[in-house]
Design an enzyme around this catalytic site. Structure first.
Site, PDB file in Angstrom:
ATOM      1  N   SER A 174     128.535  27.454  10.028  1.00 31.34           N
ATOM      2  CA  SER A 174     129.891  27.849   9.626  1.00 31.34           C
ATOM      3  C   SER A 174     130.373  27.110   8.381  1.00 31.34           C
ATOM      4  O   SER A 174     130.993  27.702   7.496  1.00 31.34           O
ATOM      5  CB  SER A 174     130.871  27.603  10.776  1.00 31.34           C
ATOM      6  OG  SER A 174     130.436  28.282  11.925  1.00 31.34           O
ATOM      7  N   ARG A 225     135.654  17.466  18.509  1.00 30.76           N
ATOM      8  CA  ARG A 225     136.494  17.634  17.313  1.00 30.76           C
ATOM      9  C   ARG A 225     137.878  18.165  17.681  1.00 30.76           C
ATOM     10  O   ARG A 225     138.624  18.621  16.837  1.00 30.76           O
ATOM     11  CB  ARG A 225     135.816  18.570  16.303  1.00 30.76           C
ATOM     12  CG  ARG A 225     135.633  19.990  16.771  1.00 30.76           C
ATOM     13  CD  ARG A 225     135.122  20.899  15.662  1.00 30.76           C
ATOM     14  NE  ARG A 225     134.762  22.189  16.240  1.00 30.76           N
ATOM     15  CZ  ARG A 225     133.909  23.037  15.683  1.00 30.76           C
ATOM     16  NH1 ARG A 225     133.311  22.733  14.548  1.00 30.76           N
ATOM     17  NH2 ARG A 225     133.652  24.196  16.255  1.00 30.76           N
ATOM     18  N   PRO A 236     131.160  16.670   8.323  1.00 24.79           N
ATOM     19  CA  PRO A 236     132.322  15.847   8.686  1.00 24.79           C
ATOM     20  C   PRO A 236     133.028  16.204   9.991  1.00 24.79           C
ATOM     21  O   PRO A 236     133.471  15.317  10.706  1.00 24.79           O
ATOM     22  CB  PRO A 236     133.303  16.060   7.526  1.00 24.79           C
ATOM     23  CG  PRO A 236     132.531  16.699   6.439  1.00 24.79           C
ATOM     24  CD  PRO A 236     131.392  17.415   7.072  1.00 24.79           C
ATOM     25  N   ASP A 237     133.163  17.494  10.326  1.00 22.43           N
ATOM     26  CA  ASP A 237     134.160  17.842  11.342  1.00 22.43           C
ATOM     27  C   ASP A 237     133.949  17.170  12.691  1.00 22.43           C
ATOM     28  O   ASP A 237     134.909  16.749  13.330  1.00 22.43           O
ATOM     29  CB  ASP A 237     134.317  19.368  11.493  1.00 22.43           C
ATOM     30  CG  ASP A 237     133.028  20.074  11.893  1.00 22.43           C
ATOM     31  OD1 ASP A 237     131.949  19.458  11.768  1.00 22.43           O
ATOM     32  OD2 ASP A 237     133.095  21.240  12.318  1.00 22.43           O
ATOM     33  N   ASP A 268     129.639  34.602   8.717  1.00 23.52           N
ATOM     34  CA  ASP A 268     129.169  33.430   7.974  1.00 23.52           C
ATOM     35  C   ASP A 268     127.727  33.078   8.310  1.00 23.52           C
ATOM     36  O   ASP A 268     127.049  32.394   7.551  1.00 23.52           O
ATOM     37  CB  ASP A 268     130.088  32.230   8.233  1.00 23.52           C
ATOM     38  CG  ASP A 268     130.341  32.007   9.714  1.00 23.52           C
ATOM     39  OD1 ASP A 268     129.974  32.876  10.540  1.00 23.52           O
ATOM     40  OD2 ASP A 268     130.926  30.961  10.072  1.00 23.52           O
TER      41      ASP A 268
END
Length: 512
Positions: free
Chosen positions: A62, A191, A261-262, A441
């Site tokens: 994604s 997250r 990062p997420d 995506d």
């Protein structure tokens, strides 16, 4: 006067596969998608591998998908960038990595390497961990400990034992490193502010508290015995003679080798953020290196690979023309239609509105396959009726998030819910004389079983994704074949009557 909005609808994880077996996309009853597919121009886009800046054959994801779509050019991913540097040798002179290791050597403290242990390539790669172990050996370090987060999501659900064995063999061969803890990513890589999960992973790494085992292999075997696959392995402390192999202590160096990062932010904040409020814990003072920039506002960390910046992304360029835009998604994919779509920039563009709809609080999304799609749709219809927006970017999270559970019946329901929403949105856009582009995506829900084992498949795929052009102007026209995600932005700009900026190297897909 009614605006004629140009909208991009991203069906997250909705790929195209000729194989009907285990294919939730094919099995779902989706009259709205089928109706639009039959009437309007459509093509397939590549969403994996070199076409999105990933290594050849690497499945899409994604973050990568939204970066490529938003940038209108192929974005070379951190995975490709870091792997290339390890091969070329520049990795071993990286300032942040070298500094963390030198400090551990000088102060006679420990080096901790933490991150997701797999070759999934979505959040991390085991080869990067091996590179760090080689660097530690070159630096003459002896106290080197790995805190392994088990995957089972971007790779097969019970492949973790193989990765542990691979890591242990590599440590033996390189001559440095021991596994100190293992934790399922469900705990270590949350997250969604589920701090009670993160706390268990933190307690294992920092306090040496949690499940106990005498080896990582024993820990994972026990987890399998308890019917817990890799993702859900309870945070476990590896012990020697009744004591933890290692804990993260004040003065130690820590390198977090995840590059995405997420899912790295929460556990990082728990360790380093002086303002942290997620759960009770004592403030640690460590030399902490993030492989990439997880969060601009975190000032107490070093970053090994700083983000490259991209000018004239789709959002930035549309804003520069004085146009209004909307980004809308539920929590799970909100960062994707904002931060990632804008090339890794947190700050909204001028006249860029954002609508965040909360994702449902359930343990796993097979329990609520419709997620918040209906609420997202209601909000979107309200916004369309305001006649404010020139461009809208929308993400439906369901095919991906429910696809990740490996439960095919739930994935079918997820797609059916999205199809219902898709129909309402398409009708509203056409009523406004606007244009709707529908794409994805990356793939996921079209392959719900592992064809080699017959077991559930929870990972993304390398399949192509659809691209539909729904508009009164599109009837009787056609789209080019052989496209990729980076071609979407130039296509949208052309339909909006705007020149494509030179930074966008993607190609317009409209056949003249």
């Amino acid at each position: 006067m009614s605006k004629k909005p140009v909208m991009l609808m991203i069906l997250d994880g909705f790929g195209i596969s000729p194989n009907k077996e285990g294919n939730a996309v094919a099995a779902a009853n989706k009259p709205n998608y089928d109706r639009l597919f039959a009437k309007y121009p459509h093509t397939e886009l590549q969403a994996s591998g070199l076409e999105v800046g990933l290594p050849e054959g690497q499945m899409g994801n994604s973050e990568v998908g939204h970066l490529n779509i938003g940038a209108g050019r192929i974005i070379y991913q951190e995975l490709t960038r870091i792997t290339k540097e390890i091969k070329e040798g520049t990795f071993f002179t990286n300032k942040a990595l070298v500094k963390a290791m030198d400090e551990a050597k000088e102060n006679n403290t420990s080096l901790h390497l933490m991150g997701l242990l797999s070759n999934g390539g979505v959040h991390s790669h085991i080869d990067h961990l091996k590179g760090l172990l080689e660097l530690a050996k070159k630096k003459g370090l002896q106290k080197v400990y790995v805190h392994a987060f088990m995957d089972g999501r971007d790779v097969a659900p019970s492949s973790g034992k193989e990765f542990i064995v691979e890591l242990e063999n590599a440590m033996k061969e390189i001559g440095v490193g021991e596994i100190a803890t293992i934790s399922g990513r469900y705990y270590a890589m949350d997250r969604d502010n589920r701090w009670e999960r993160v706390e268990l992973a933190y307690n294992a790494m920092v306090l040496g508290e949690g499940e106990k085992a005498s080896s990582a292999v024993e820990a994972i075997e026990k987890s399998y015995h308890d019917n817990k696959t890799d993702e859900f392995v309870l945070p476990t402390v590896i012990e020697e003679d009744g004591h933890p192999v290692a804990r993260i202590k004040d003065g130690d160096s820590v390198i977090f080798f995840n590059f995405r990062p997420d899912r790295a932010r929460e556990i990082t904040r728990a360790i380093v953020d002086p303002e942290f409020k997620g759960f009770e814990r004592k403030q640690l003072h460590v030399n902490f290196v993030c492989m990439t920039q997880y969060d601009k506002t975190l000032e107490c960390v070093d970053v090994a690979y700083r983000p490259e910046s991209y000018t004239n992304t789709l959002g930035e360029y549309v804003a520069s023309k004085g146009l209004n835009q909307l980004r809308i998604a539920e929590t799970e994919k909100y960062a994707h239609v904002t931060f990632f779509f804008n090339g890794g920039v947190e700050q909204p563009n001028t006249n860029e509105d954002r609508a965040l709809i909360a994702s449902p609080k359930v343990a796993t999304y097979d329990l609520k396959p419709e997620m918040s799609a209906y609420e997202v749709t209601d909000e979107l219809i309200n916004r369309l009726d305001q006649d404010k927006y020139d461009m809208i970017i929308l993400n439906f999270a369901n095919p991906d998030m429910v696809g990740h559970t490996g439960v095919q019946e739930a994935a079918v329901k997820a797609i059916e819910a999205v199809d219902e929403c898709l129909g309402k949105v398409a009708d509203k856009v056409l009523e406004k004389e606007g244009t709707l582009f529908i794409t994805a995506d990356h793939g996921n829900a079209e392959v719900m079983i592992d064809y080699s084992t017959g077991k559930p498949m929870t990972a993304h795929t390398s399949d192509p994704v659809p691209f539909l052009w729904v508009s009164k102007d599109a009837e009787g026209k056609s789209l080019k074949d052989g496209g990729k995600l980076a071609d979407i932005a130039p296509t949208m700009l052309t339909v909006m009557g705007l020149e494509v900026p030179s930074e966008m190297t993607g190609t317009c897909l409209l056949n003249k």
